[in-house]
Write a protein that holds these residues in place. Sequence first.
Motif, mmCIF file in Angstrom:
data_model
loop_
_atom_site.group_PDB
_atom_site.id
_atom_site.type_symbol
_atom_site.label_atom_id
_atom_site.label_comp_id
_atom_site.label_asym_id
_atom_site.label_seq_id
_atom_site.Cartn_x
_atom_site.Cartn_y
_atom_site.Cartn_z
ATOM 1 N N PHE A 212 52.774 16.067 14.259
ATOM 2 C CA PHE A 212 52.920 14.709 13.729
ATOM 3 C C PHE A 212 51.721 13.841 14.089
ATOM 4 C CE2 PHE A 212 54.317 10.301 14.453
ATOM 5 C CZ PHE A 212 54.762 9.966 13.177
ATOM 6 N N LEU A 213 51.287 13.907 15.327
ATOM 7 C CA LEU A 213 50.171 13.073 15.775
ATOM 8 C C LEU A 213 48.857 13.493 15.112
ATOM 9 C CD1 LEU A 213 51.011 12.730 19.579
ATOM 10 C CD2 LEU A 213 51.403 11.066 17.749
ATOM 11 N N ALA A 214 48.709 14.785 14.852
ATOM 12 C CA ALA A 214 47.487 15.267 14.211
ATOM 13 C C ALA A 214 47.341 14.694 12.801
ATOM 14 C CB ALA A 214 47.480 16.787 14.173
ATOM 15 N N GLY A 215 48.460 14.509 12.115
ATOM 16 C CA GLY A 215 48.391 13.980 10.753
ATOM 17 C C GLY A 215 48.784 12.523 10.653
ATOM 18 N N TYR A 216 48.841 11.833 11.797
ATOM 19 C CA TYR A 216 49.341 10.462 11.839
ATOM 20 C C TYR A 216 48.479 9.501 11.009
ATOM 21 C CZ TYR A 216 50.569 5.914 13.924
ATOM 22 O OH TYR A 216 50.937 4.613 14.130
ATOM 23 N N ASP A 217 47.185 9.505 11.236
ATOM 24 C CA ASP A 217 46.308 8.557 10.535
ATOM 25 C C ASP A 217 46.329 8.793 9.028
ATOM 26 O OD1 ASP A 217 45.581 7.294 12.897
ATOM 27 O OD2 ASP A 217 43.885 8.640 13.248
ATOM 28 N N ARG A 218 46.291 10.051 8.634
ATOM 29 C CA ARG A 218 46.312 10.371 7.203
ATOM 30 C C ARG A 218 47.636 9.920 6.565
ATOM 31 N NH1 ARG A 218 46.101 15.231 7.779
ATOM 32 N NH2 ARG A 218 48.232 15.850 7.265
ATOM 33 N N ALA A 219 48.724 10.140 7.280
ATOM 34 C CA ALA A 219 50.037 9.758 6.755
ATOM 35 C C ALA A 219 50.154 8.244 6.611
ATOM 36 C CB ALA A 219 51.136 10.287 7.675
ATOM 37 N N LEU A 220 49.535 7.504 7.549
ATOM 38 C CA LEU A 220 49.563 6.044 7.454
ATOM 39 C C LEU A 220 48.848 5.563 6.197
ATOM 40 C CD1 LEU A 220 48.932 4.747 11.097
ATOM 41 C CD2 LEU A 220 51.039 4.600 9.764
ATOM 42 N N GLU A 221 47.688 6.130 5.934
ATOM 43 C CA GLU A 221 46.927 5.718 4.758
ATOM 44 C C GLU A 221 47.691 6.033 3.472
ATOM 45 O OE1 GLU A 221 44.289 3.853 4.757
ATOM 46 O OE2 GLU A 221 44.345 3.841 6.962
ATOM 47 N N GLU A 222 48.388 7.162 3.443
ATOM 48 C CA GLU A 222 49.182 7.515 2.270
ATOM 49 C C GLU A 222 50.337 6.537 2.097
ATOM 50 O OE1 GLU A 222 50.421 11.520 2.784
ATOM 51 O OE2 GLU A 222 48.419 12.377 2.428
ATOM 52 N N TRP A 223 50.948 6.141 3.205
ATOM 53 C CA TRP A 223 52.051 5.196 3.175
ATOM 54 C C TRP A 223 51.575 3.832 2.630
ATOM 55 C CZ3 TRP A 223 57.082 5.141 3.128
ATOM 56 C CH2 TRP A 223 57.806 4.027 3.547
ATOM 57 N N ILE A 224 50.421 3.396 3.100
ATOM 58 C CA ILE A 224 49.870 2.109 2.649
ATOM 59 C C ILE A 224 49.489 2.172 1.177
ATOM 60 C CG2 ILE A 224 47.908 0.538 2.908
ATOM 61 C CD1 ILE A 224 47.977 1.178 5.924
ATOM 62 N N SER A 225 48.935 3.305 0.760
ATOM 63 C CA SER A 225 48.515 3.426 -0.649
ATOM 64 C C SER A 225 49.710 3.374 -1.590
ATOM 65 C CB SER A 225 47.742 4.736 -0.858
ATOM 66 O OG SER A 225 48.596 5.851 -0.679
#
Length: 351
Positions: free
Chosen positions: A110-123
């Motif tokens: 989860f932490l490894a993909g955290y930043d990428r997942a945040l950007e997808e959520w915002i988009s």
Amino acid sequence: MHTITHVTDRFTLVMLNVAIWSGRKKLRAEDLKLGTEVPPEELVSLGSKRVCDPEPLRIFHSIKKGAERTCLQVGTRFLGGFAVPHAQAESIAESLAALKVEFDAETRSFLAGYDRALEEWISNLPAWEEPIRRAIEPAEVVGTRLRFGYQIVRIAPAEQPGTLEEEVQGLGDGIFAEVEQMARELEGSFEGKEKLHRRALGTFRRIREKLACLSFVDRRIQPVVDTLDQWFARLPTDRPIEGPIFNEGMGLALLLSDAERMARHGAGQWAVQQDGVPNDSDSDMESDATPTEVTPLPLAVQSAMDFEAEMDALFGDGPVEADIDVQDDPPQPAFARPVEETVADVEGFFF
């Protein structure tokens, strides 16, 4: 003190300490652009906002529930943790250790993909980008809020145990309540059906295992175990579970799905056994089968006739067809009435 130690001396206490990041932050007035007319916090709570997709967090909740189920298979809730018999403590510890490995692996993923997942959520929510970004926490902070821990300890009462005795005396009722929840898996296994699918036996056996492991906690529990064992012993192995034995299973399912009824059944059967009255169809049910005083029991002891009246109300006295020759079954145990192709065999099964 003897009442307390009789139970605590045979228990290991399992404490779960599982922390899961909520993925939420407090919702502020400026997030909603409410202007200057904002009600005070004493009047209105604005709730929370999701700062990340909740889907990746579901696995952590699933692992936590799995840990709780593991403890409840042979244990019961006690003092904020789970009391399990000493004999089962090692296997519980092994299962929890495996769940911790899984939880930790999911945390790293989860932490490894955290930043990428945040950007997808915002988009996916561009209109709310600013409020989301204001609430974002770095991955290293989120990592401290994901933790799977467990402690396994022995317990012993102090000289002044406080209300521990009350907690111990309430364990039996708690166990019956947990079994009631387990028995919900049996819903739909009998209604409108003529045969019992053997998959349903797994639920019956899990309930039996739990009750048998904890039978020392409350004397009302063992009679329920005996009732299950007597039914198991008579189940056919080479033909469908149908007819009278199916009806008895339906009666058992109704018994297990009601904590209070289980408690009364166990108390009544225990009282009959202690009074020395033969517990079979030849017994005079209106005799003094129930002692005038039985103490201490968390619930009042009711006579076998009281419980049978409840079963009459549930099933009635109408005849039902039997699709199997019951004479091919093993001999009826002493506690059951002769089967006469009526649902009364369900009632007699419990006494």
